[in-house]
Scaffold this motif. Structure first.
Motif, PDB file in Angstrom:
ATOM      1  N   VAL A  82      13.447  56.365  35.008  1.00 55.07           N
ATOM      2  CA  VAL A  82      13.724  56.873  33.597  1.00 55.07           C
ATOM      3  C   VAL A  82      14.924  56.100  33.074  1.00 55.07           C
ATOM      4  CG1 VAL A  82      12.787  58.856  35.358  1.00 55.07           C
ATOM      5  CG2 VAL A  82      15.101  58.146  35.798  1.00 55.07           C
ATOM      6  N   PRO A  83      14.415  55.695  32.086  1.00 51.65           N
ATOM      7  CA  PRO A  83      15.408  54.797  31.061  1.00 51.65           C
ATOM      8  C   PRO A  83      15.183  55.811  29.538  1.00 51.65           C
ATOM      9  CG  PRO A  83      13.188  53.861  30.634  1.00 51.65           C
ATOM     10  CD  PRO A  83      13.322  54.484  31.914  1.00 51.65           C
ATOM     11  N   ARG A 102       9.562  52.001  18.329  1.00 51.83           N
ATOM     12  CA  ARG A 102       9.592  50.801  19.736  1.00 51.83           C
ATOM     13  C   ARG A 102      10.279  50.700  21.154  1.00 51.83           C
ATOM     14  NH1 ARG A 102      12.464  45.478  18.848  1.00 51.83           N
ATOM     15  NH2 ARG A 102      10.942  43.507  19.606  1.00 51.83           N
ATOM     16  N   SER A 103      11.459  51.249  20.588  1.00 55.24           N
ATOM     17  CA  SER A 103      12.626  51.746  22.002  1.00 55.24           C
ATOM     18  C   SER A 103      11.467  52.745  23.626  1.00 55.24           C
ATOM     19  CB  SER A 103      13.041  52.272  21.385  1.00 55.24           C
ATOM     20  OG  SER A 103      15.010  52.502  22.559  1.00 55.24           O
ATOM     21  N   VAL A 104      11.076  53.403  23.128  1.00 56.11           N
ATOM     22  CA  VAL A 104      10.465  53.926  23.382  1.00 56.11           C
ATOM     23  C   VAL A 104       8.977  52.970  24.386  1.00 56.11           C
ATOM     24  CG1 VAL A 104       9.118  55.921  24.259  1.00 56.11           C
ATOM     25  CG2 VAL A 104      10.215  56.304  22.668  1.00 56.11           C
ATOM     26  N   ARG A 121       9.699  58.312  32.926  1.00 56.06           N
ATOM     27  CA  ARG A 121       9.859  59.021  31.953  1.00 56.06           C
ATOM     28  C   ARG A 121      10.894  58.614  31.085  1.00 56.06           C
ATOM     29  NH1 ARG A 121      12.078  62.997  36.744  1.00 56.06           N
ATOM     30  NH2 ARG A 121      14.027  62.613  35.782  1.00 56.06           N
ATOM     31  N   VAL A 122      10.721  59.124  30.127  1.00 55.40           N
ATOM     32  CA  VAL A 122      11.127  59.087  29.022  1.00 55.40           C
ATOM     33  C   VAL A 122      12.446  59.391  28.690  1.00 55.40           C
ATOM     34  CG1 VAL A 122      12.197  57.653  26.880  1.00 55.40           C
ATOM     35  CG2 VAL A 122      10.050  56.638  28.249  1.00 55.40           C
ATOM     36  N   VAL A 133      12.916  66.240  26.555  1.00 55.49           N
ATOM     37  CA  VAL A 133      13.536  66.298  24.832  1.00 55.49           C
ATOM     38  C   VAL A 133      14.614  67.519  25.331  1.00 55.49           C
ATOM     39  CG1 VAL A 133      12.647  67.659  23.056  1.00 55.49           C
ATOM     40  CG2 VAL A 133      11.151  65.806  24.417  1.00 55.49           C
ATOM     41  N   CYS A 134      15.347  66.839  24.767  1.00 57.74           N
ATOM     42  CA  CYS A 134      16.794  67.334  24.445  1.00 57.74           C
ATOM     43  C   CYS A 134      17.307  68.295  23.204  1.00 57.74           C
ATOM     44  CB  CYS A 134      18.203  66.914  25.188  1.00 57.74           C
ATOM     45  SG  CYS A 134      17.318  66.157  26.955  1.00 57.74           S
TER      46      CYS A 134
END
Length: 351
Positions: A207-208, A217-219, A230-231, A256-257
């Motif tokens: 879960v990074p 690209r980070s995802v 999860r991301v 999502v926050c």
């Protein structure tokens, strides 16, 4: 009368605090009540900056290095008030109470025990303290509480390997996942690949954090290099339709926050957070509060935003809650019970 509303169209929306849900993106220190921060600081004679006292919640913007440094500094100051084991027990007890008040039935709280090890007798002793506190808080509040051990992106990958091995020793005993947090601009996902392999072999969820301060690209790196289940955040995935299809096809959840995204300058306003875009693309979503101590709102407010800002109706909000549960590490019987309760919430008449 032509154009008249039927009574069904005029129903009041269902209360969101009674909607059963899971909370999958909450950091340990950041879950502290503001009143507790103030009380513990005064009890210990610790000075708090104005941003954590009379000017709370602080005005933050972390899209540049200076802004992130200020955010991290405030976080470290808040951490400093947790100096005794009883503070850990209190924090988790109050957090579990707040979760219950928001309708949360299952919490996965993220912690980096290395930030506390010098106070509580080392890494292992610190994690065991937190696991015991989590178990007692769960029993007290009637909410499932599990722990995600998180490595710090700004530290050496060897430190992450150590944490992954430690987390793996407690897989099935309170630890359910392994994460990677802090400024994603300062550590490539691939640098931590070995740590996540260690955690995966132990049966932990990957879960990074990704796709918050950096783009799609980070995802993708979290998925490709770290095998993310999860991301954390992941909102920048909305900039790449192909990536969203990948996330939807593989049912990789984005935590999502919305309030946090605005607070840190990832989005200018809540309406700019692409919650609706991700949802409509079929990407599973778990709404999270991230760090209520610094952003001023908890889980319930994120669901209120789904209704008030993003236009989710009750059926869609119920589906958001279901996605949070399905994406969790809750035992199967717990998931089934919560999912059944969500269906009952939707089927029941609004208060």
């Amino acid at each position: 009368m032509p154009g008249a509303l039927k009574w069904q169209d005029m129903e009041m929306p269902r209360p969101l605090d009674t909607l059963p849900k899971a909370h999958l993106h909450l950091h340990f220190t950041g879950s502290m009540r503001h009143s507790t921060l103030i009380e513990l600081a005064r009890d210990q004679g610790l000075h708090l900056p104005d941003a954590l006292e009379q000017d709370w919640p602080p005005r933050l913007r972390a899209t540049d290095e200076r802004g992130w440094f200020r955010f991290q500094r405030l976080y470290d100051i808040a951490r400093s008030v947790l100096s005794r084991p009883e503070h850990v027990y209190r924090l988790l007890r109050e957090t579990a109470e707040d979760e219950a008040a928001a309708g949360s039935r299952w919490l996965e709280i993220q912690v980096d025990p290395s930030g506390y090890q010098h106070r509580f007798g080392g890494l292992t002793a610190t994690l065991e303290l937190m696991l015991d506190a989590a178990a007692r808080a769960a029993e007290h509040a009637g909410v499932g509480v599990a722990v995600v051990v998180a490595a710090n992106r700004t530290r050496h990958p060897l430190d992450a390997n150590t944490l992954a091995r430690l987390a793996g020793q407690y897989a099935g005993h309170g630890v359910v996942g392994f994460g990677l947090s802090n400024d994603e601009r300062r550590g490539q996902a691939r640098d931590f690949e070995r740590a996540f392999r260690i955690a995966k072999r132990a049966g932990l969820l990957s879960v990074p954090h990704g796709g918050e301060l950096l783009g799609p690209r980070s995802v993708a790196q979290c998925v490709d290099d770290l095998g993310a289940d999860r991301v954390g955040h992941g909102v920048r995935a909305a900039e790449d339709p192909r990536l969203m299809r990948r996330l939807a096809d593989r049912q990789i959840c984005c935590e999502v926050c919305p309030t946090s995204n605005v607070g840190l300058g990832v989005a200018e306003r809540a309406a700019d957070v692409p919650l609706r875009t991700l949802f409509d693309a079929g990407v599973p979503i778990a709404l999270g509060a991230d760090d209520p101590l610094l952003f001023g709102t908890r889980l319930l407010r994120q669901y209120e935003l789904a209704r008030e800002v993003y236009g989710f109706d009750d059926a869609e909000i119920a589906e958001l809650a279901r996605q949070s549960v399905r994406s969790s590490a809750a035992p199967e019987h717990v998931r089934k019970e919560i999912l059944k309760s969500i269906d009952a919430w939707l089927a029941g008449a609004p208060d």
